[in-house]
Structures are given as C-alpha cells and as structure tokens.
Write a protein that holds these residues in place. Sequence first.
Motif, short mmCIF file in Angstrom:
data_model
loop_
_atom_site.label_atom_id
_atom_site.label_comp_id
_atom_site.label_asym_id
_atom_site.label_seq_id
_atom_site.Cartn_x
_atom_site.Cartn_y
_atom_site.Cartn_z
N UNK A 122 31.11 13.62 68.08
CA UNK A 122 31.92 13.23 66.92
C UNK A 122 31.08 12.52 65.87
N UNK A 123 30.04 11.82 66.30
CA UNK A 123 29.18 11.08 65.36
C UNK A 123 28.06 11.95 64.81
N UNK A 124 28.00 13.19 65.21
CA UNK A 124 26.92 14.07 64.75
C UNK A 124 26.91 14.23 63.22
N UNK A 125 28.07 14.45 62.56
CA UNK A 125 28.04 14.53 61.08
C UNK A 125 27.54 13.25 60.43
N UNK A 126 27.96 12.11 60.97
CA UNK A 126 27.49 10.84 60.42
C UNK A 126 25.99 10.67 60.61
N UNK A 127 25.50 11.09 61.78
CA UNK A 127 24.07 11.01 62.03
C UNK A 127 23.29 11.91 61.07
N UNK A 128 23.80 13.11 60.83
CA UNK A 128 23.14 14.02 59.89
C UNK A 128 23.13 13.45 58.48
N UNK A 129 24.24 12.81 58.10
CA UNK A 129 24.31 12.20 56.77
C UNK A 129 23.29 11.07 56.64
N UNK A 130 23.19 10.24 57.68
CA UNK A 130 22.21 9.15 57.65
C UNK A 130 20.78 9.70 57.61
N UNK A 131 20.55 10.80 58.31
CA UNK A 131 19.21 11.41 58.26
C UNK A 131 18.90 11.91 56.86
N UNK A 132 19.88 12.51 56.22
CA UNK A 132 19.66 12.99 54.85
C UNK A 132 19.38 11.82 53.90
N UNK A 133 20.14 10.73 54.07
CA UNK A 133 19.90 9.57 53.22
C UNK A 133 18.51 8.99 53.46
N UNK A 134 18.10 8.93 54.72
CA UNK A 134 16.76 8.44 55.02
C UNK A 134 15.70 9.34 54.41
N UNK A 135 15.93 10.64 54.44
CA UNK A 135 14.98 11.58 53.84
C UNK A 135 14.89 11.38 52.33
N UNK A 136 16.05 11.16 51.69
CA UNK A 136 16.05 10.93 50.25
C UNK A 136 15.33 9.63 49.91
N UNK A 137 15.63 8.59 50.69
CA UNK A 137 14.98 7.30 50.44
C UNK A 137 13.47 7.42 50.66
N UNK A 138 13.08 8.19 51.68
CA UNK A 138 11.66 8.33 51.97
C UNK A 138 10.93 9.08 50.86
N UNK A 139 11.61 10.03 50.23
CA UNK A 139 10.95 10.84 49.21
C UNK A 139 11.05 10.24 47.81
N UNK A 140 11.96 9.30 47.59
CA UNK A 140 12.12 8.73 46.24
C UNK A 140 11.79 7.25 46.23
N UNK A 141 12.69 6.44 46.76
CA UNK A 141 12.51 4.99 46.68
C UNK A 141 11.28 4.55 47.46
N UNK A 142 11.10 5.10 48.64
CA UNK A 142 9.95 4.70 49.44
C UNK A 142 8.64 5.13 48.79
N UNK A 143 8.63 6.31 48.19
CA UNK A 143 7.41 6.77 47.52
C UNK A 143 7.06 5.86 46.35
N UNK A 144 8.08 5.46 45.58
CA UNK A 144 7.84 4.55 44.45
C UNK A 144 7.34 3.20 44.93
N UNK A 145 7.97 2.69 45.99
CA UNK A 145 7.55 1.40 46.53
C UNK A 145 6.13 1.46 47.07
N UNK A 146 5.78 2.56 47.73
CA UNK A 146 4.42 2.69 48.23
C UNK A 146 3.41 2.77 47.10
N UNK A 147 3.79 3.44 46.03
CA UNK A 147 2.87 3.50 44.88
C UNK A 147 2.65 2.12 44.27
N UNK A 148 3.73 1.35 44.15
CA UNK A 148 3.58 -0.02 43.64
C UNK A 148 2.75 -0.87 44.58
N UNK A 149 2.97 -0.67 45.88
CA UNK A 149 2.19 -1.43 46.85
C UNK A 149 0.71 -1.10 46.75
#
Length: 233
Positions: free
Chosen positions: A128-155
């Motif tokens: 039952x939690x599989x859709x929620x897990x997939x959504x969280x994975x997608x959000x983590x992927x988005x954060x990793x490719x956008x916000x995390x990339x920007x933060x790493x560049x600033x770092x």
Amino acid sequence: MKRMASRGSQEQQAQPRPQEISTDSWYPPSVNSSASSSRPTTPGGTSSSFSMSRPNDRPSSLSNVSPAEAAGIIAMLKDKSVDELRKLLSDKDAYHNLLLSLEPVRTQNRVRDELKNETLQLARENLEKEPQIMELRNQCRIIRTTELATAQEKLHELDRKKEETLKYYSPSSLLHRLQDAMNKTDEESEALHRQLLDREIDLASFVQKYKKMRYAYHKRALTHLAAKTSATS
C-alpha cells in the motif's frame, strides 16, 4: 505313581500354548525394522519377540519433549483402548488428527499462523505504501538533480575561495608579498631621487616624500627579517 506322573507331564506338554501376539503389528514398519535390528538373536537364528530396545535406541527427538508435555501425551493415550492405539499406528489420518490435538502442537500451529498473518499484514502495508515510496524517490531524484547540484556547486566555489584565502595568508605568501612591497618602495624612492637630480621636483617636496618612502621600506624590511627568522626557527 510313576505312570500318573509321566501321563500328567505328557498331557501338560500336549496342551496347546496360548497364541503369542506379536508386538510388531503395533508399530509402523520403520519402528519394526529398527526394533528388529536391535533385538539379540538366539543361537538358532530366531530373534526374541519380547526383547526391548535399549534406552540408547530411542529416538533422539524425545529428549526435546519436556516432562510436562510427556505427561500430557501419556495421559491422553492412557484412556485409549488397544484397538484405538493400533489404529493410531496403522492409520495415518488418525495419527495426524491425534498429533494436531496435542496442546504443544496446537500452540505451535497457533504461533505459526499468527506469524504468517503478521507477515502478510506487513506485506500488504508495504504494498500500500509503494506509491508513496515511488513519489518520495522521484522527489529525491529531483532534489538530487536540481537543488543538490546547485548546493554542491556553491560548496565547491566556497571551497575554492577558502583554499585561495588560506594560500594568500600563508606565511610564505605573506613573506613574498612583503618582499614585493619592499622592492616596489625601493624602486619608487630611487625614481624620486632621479627626479631630484633631473630637477623635476623641488628639494622640500623630495625630502618629505623620500623620508616617508624610506621609512616604509625599512619598516617592511625589519618585519620581513623578523618573520623570516621566526619561520625558519
């Protein structure tokens, strides 16, 4: 008297013996085979039908039965007739039903069923939690490719600036820049002296500027000498 005694002995020998009931029919073939193999043989080659197996020949699984459980099993079997006991040994269904009626077996089956139901419930909850897990994975992927990339560049930029700052204020760099400042001041004072010789500047202005330059030069020279001495010591 001798004739009566001999006749009585002959009649006693002529009387048929009661039929011996073989105990082999009371046990399954596997038990019969193991029991017959452990019976001692007579010189005539026949085995004793009433020989008992030694304690070491008993199944090792009996050592896992507690005294309380053994007492309960014995109490259940004590009230059964010989025919019922024979049926238990010959009828697999009857033996199976008896086994399932034992309290330790019922407890084990109940615990097994509870664990099975709990495992199934956890599996359903995970599904039952599989859709929620997939959504969280997608959000983590988005954060990793956008916000995390920007933060790493600033770092990385901050790390670069930190390295430049540490290098700029390192002792060797300070000594080098102090030496450059000394050479520059010395060159400026020499240029000012040439202006005086070429009458490009009056004496009063020359003295004021030259004095100030030479003061800065000697101050830097002393500082450079002290820093270099403390660095090498």
